[in-house]
Design a protein around this motif. Structure first.
Motif, PDB file in Angstrom:
ATOM      1  N   ILE A  10       0.834  -1.202   0.000  1.00 36.37           N
ATOM      2  CA  ILE A  10       0.000   0.000   0.000  1.00 36.37           C
ATOM      3  C   ILE A  10       0.870   1.253   0.000  1.00 36.37           C
ATOM      4  O   ILE A  10       0.614   2.209  -0.734  1.00 36.37           O
ATOM      5  CB  ILE A  10      -0.971  -0.021   1.198  1.00 36.37           C
ATOM      6  N   ALA A  11       1.916   1.251   0.819  1.00 39.12           N
ATOM      7  CA  ALA A  11       2.820   2.402   0.870  1.00 39.12           C
ATOM      8  C   ALA A  11       3.504   2.611  -0.481  1.00 39.12           C
ATOM      9  O   ALA A  11       3.630   3.751  -0.959  1.00 39.12           O
ATOM     10  CB  ALA A  11       3.856   2.218   1.968  1.00 39.12           C
ATOM     11  N   LEU A  12       3.924   1.520  -1.112  1.00 39.56           N
ATOM     12  CA  LEU A  12       4.570   1.622  -2.424  1.00 39.56           C
ATOM     13  C   LEU A  12       3.599   2.166  -3.463  1.00 39.56           C
ATOM     14  O   LEU A  12       3.974   3.005  -4.297  1.00 39.56           O
ATOM     15  CB  LEU A  12       5.108   0.255  -2.851  1.00 39.56           C
ATOM     16  N   ALA A  13       2.345   1.709  -3.398  1.00 45.00           N
ATOM     17  CA  ALA A  13       1.342   2.207  -4.341  1.00 45.00           C
ATOM     18  C   ALA A  13       1.088   3.699  -4.121  1.00 45.00           C
ATOM     19  O   ALA A  13       0.990   4.464  -5.082  1.00 45.00           O
ATOM     20  CB  ALA A  13       0.051   1.414  -4.181  1.00 45.00           C
ATOM     21  N   LEU A  14       0.987   4.120  -2.871  1.00 41.54           N
ATOM     22  CA  LEU A  14       0.760   5.542  -2.582  1.00 41.54           C
ATOM     23  C   LEU A  14       1.939   6.403  -3.032  1.00 41.54           C
ATOM     24  O   LEU A  14       1.751   7.501  -3.573  1.00 41.54           O
ATOM     25  CB  LEU A  14       0.493   5.743  -1.095  1.00 41.54           C
ATOM     26  N   ILE A  15       3.134   5.918  -2.813  1.00 46.44           N
ATOM     27  CA  ILE A  15       4.323   6.656  -3.248  1.00 46.44           C
ATOM     28  C   ILE A  15       4.358   6.754  -4.773  1.00 46.44           C
ATOM     29  O   ILE A  15       4.650   7.815  -5.334  1.00 46.44           O
ATOM     30  CB  ILE A  15       5.604   5.991  -2.698  1.00 46.44           C
ATOM     31  N   SER A  16       4.004   5.652  -5.438  1.00 48.28           N
ATOM     32  CA  SER A  16       3.991   5.651  -6.908  1.00 48.28           C
ATOM     33  C   SER A  16       2.960   6.634  -7.452  1.00 48.28           C
ATOM     34  O   SER A  16       3.237   7.385  -8.394  1.00 48.28           O
ATOM     35  CB  SER A  16       3.687   4.249  -7.437  1.00 48.28           C
ATOM     36  N   VAL A  17       1.773   6.658  -6.847  1.00 46.99           N
ATOM     37  CA  VAL A  17       0.737   7.593  -7.284  1.00 46.99           C
ATOM     38  C   VAL A  17       1.181   9.031  -7.015  1.00 46.99           C
ATOM     39  O   VAL A  17       0.972   9.920  -7.850  1.00 46.99           O
ATOM     40  CB  VAL A  17      -0.612   7.275  -6.586  1.00 46.99           C
ATOM     41  N   GLY A  18       1.811   9.282  -5.893  1.00 45.65           N
ATOM     42  CA  GLY A  18       2.304  10.620  -5.585  1.00 45.65           C
ATOM     43  C   GLY A  18       3.343  11.089  -6.588  1.00 45.65           C
ATOM     44  O   GLY A  18       3.300  12.237  -7.051  1.00 45.65           O
ATOM     45  N   ILE A  19       4.264  10.224  -6.937  1.00 47.90           N
ATOM     46  CA  ILE A  19       5.295  10.584  -7.922  1.00 47.90           C
ATOM     47  C   ILE A  19       4.658  10.840  -9.279  1.00 47.90           C
ATOM     48  O   ILE A  19       5.003  11.799  -9.980  1.00 47.90           O
ATOM     49  CB  ILE A  19       6.378   9.482  -7.999  1.00 47.90           C
ATOM     50  N   TRP A  20       3.688   9.984  -9.650  1.00 47.10           N
ATOM     51  CA  TRP A  20       3.020  10.157 -10.938  1.00 47.10           C
ATOM     52  C   TRP A  20       2.277  11.499 -10.980  1.00 47.10           C
ATOM     53  O   TRP A  20       2.338  12.214 -11.981  1.00 47.10           O
ATOM     54  CB  TRP A  20       2.047   9.001 -11.180  1.00 47.10           C
ATOM     55  N   TYR A  22       2.947  14.188  -9.255  1.00 49.29           N
ATOM     56  CA  TYR A  22       3.946  15.255  -9.290  1.00 49.29           C
ATOM     57  C   TYR A  22       4.460  15.462 -10.715  1.00 49.29           C
ATOM     58  O   TYR A  22       4.550  16.594 -11.200  1.00 49.29           O
ATOM     59  CB  TYR A  22       5.100  14.911  -8.353  1.00 49.29           C
ATOM     60  N   LEU A  23       4.792  14.379 -11.395  1.00 44.09           N
ATOM     61  CA  LEU A  23       5.297  14.488 -12.759  1.00 44.09           C
ATOM     62  C   LEU A  23       4.212  14.966 -13.715  1.00 44.09           C
ATOM     63  O   LEU A  23       4.484  15.727 -14.644  1.00 44.09           O
ATOM     64  CB  LEU A  23       5.868  13.141 -13.215  1.00 44.09           C
ATOM     65  N   LYS A  24       2.996  14.542 -13.515  1.00 42.07           N
ATOM     66  CA  LYS A  24       1.873  14.979 -14.356  1.00 42.07           C
ATOM     67  C   LYS A  24       1.650  16.481 -14.193  1.00 42.07           C
ATOM     68  O   LYS A  24       1.400  17.185 -15.174  1.00 42.07           O
ATOM     69  CB  LYS A  24       0.613  14.209 -13.971  1.00 42.07           C
ATOM     70  N   GLY A  25       1.722  16.974 -12.954  1.00 42.00           N
ATOM     71  CA  GLY A  25       1.575  18.405 -12.724  1.00 42.00           C
ATOM     72  C   GLY A  25       2.657  19.208 -13.412  1.00 42.00           C
ATOM     73  O   GLY A  25       2.392  20.270 -13.989  1.00 42.00           O
ATOM     74  N   GLY A  26       3.891  18.722 -13.376  1.00 42.23           N
ATOM     75  CA  GLY A  26       4.980  19.410 -14.073  1.00 42.23           C
ATOM     76  C   GLY A  26       4.769  19.420 -15.574  1.00 42.23           C
ATOM     77  O   GLY A  26       5.031  20.425 -16.244  1.00 42.23           O
ATOM     78  N   SER A  27       4.284  18.321 -16.111  1.00 37.44           N
ATOM     79  CA  SER A  27       4.016  18.242 -17.545  1.00 37.44           C
ATOM     80  C   SER A  27       2.887  19.184 -17.944  1.00 37.44           C
ATOM     81  O   SER A  27       2.977  19.876 -18.963  1.00 37.44           O
ATOM     82  CB  SER A  27       3.661  16.802 -17.925  1.00 37.44           C
ATOM     83  N   ASP A  28       1.829  19.221 -17.149  1.00 36.39           N
ATOM     84  CA  ASP A  28       0.715  20.122 -17.442  1.00 36.39           C
ATOM     85  C   ASP A  28       1.157  21.578 -17.365  1.00 36.39           C
ATOM     86  O   ASP A  28       0.753  22.403 -18.188  1.00 36.39           O
ATOM     87  CB  ASP A  28      -0.438  19.881 -16.473  1.00 36.39           C
ATOM     88  N   ASN A  29       1.996  21.903 -16.387  1.00 38.82           N
ATOM     89  CA  ASN A  29       2.501  23.263 -16.251  1.00 38.82           C
ATOM     90  C   ASN A  29       3.363  23.638 -17.456  1.00 38.82           C
ATOM     91  O   ASN A  29       3.274  24.759 -17.969  1.00 38.82           O
ATOM     92  CB  ASN A  29       3.306  23.397 -14.956  1.00 38.82           C
TER      93      ASN A  29
END
Length: 71
Positions: A10-20, A22-29
């Motif tokens: 669960i922790a790994l999944a949450l970390i993966s979603v958080g990283i995704w 973060y990267l999606k926000g940078g791409s959208d920006n």
């Protein structure tokens, strides 16, 4: 005994979603910045196409224009 693996998954999944996210926000920006820069460029080229100048068409006229007194 299996509980730490579930929590770890669960922790790994949450970390993966958080990283995704973060990267999606940078791409959208970046896309928003690129779109803004492109529209500024288009607006600037339209302004440049509409602009006029008082430069003469001939070389002789250009020399006279350059040697005119500056105001």
């Amino acid at each position: 005994m299996i509980r730490p693996y579930i929590y770890g998954g669960i922790a790994l999944a949450l970390i993966s979603v958080g990283i995704w996210l973060y990267l999606k926000g940078g791409s959208d920006n970046q896309q928003a910045t690129d779109l803004n820069n492109a529209s500024d460029y288009i607006e600037g080229t339209k302004d440049a196409q509409k602009s006029t100048t008082d430069l003469p068409d001939t070389d002789a006229g250009l020399i006279e224009w350059l040697s005119r007194p500056w105001e």
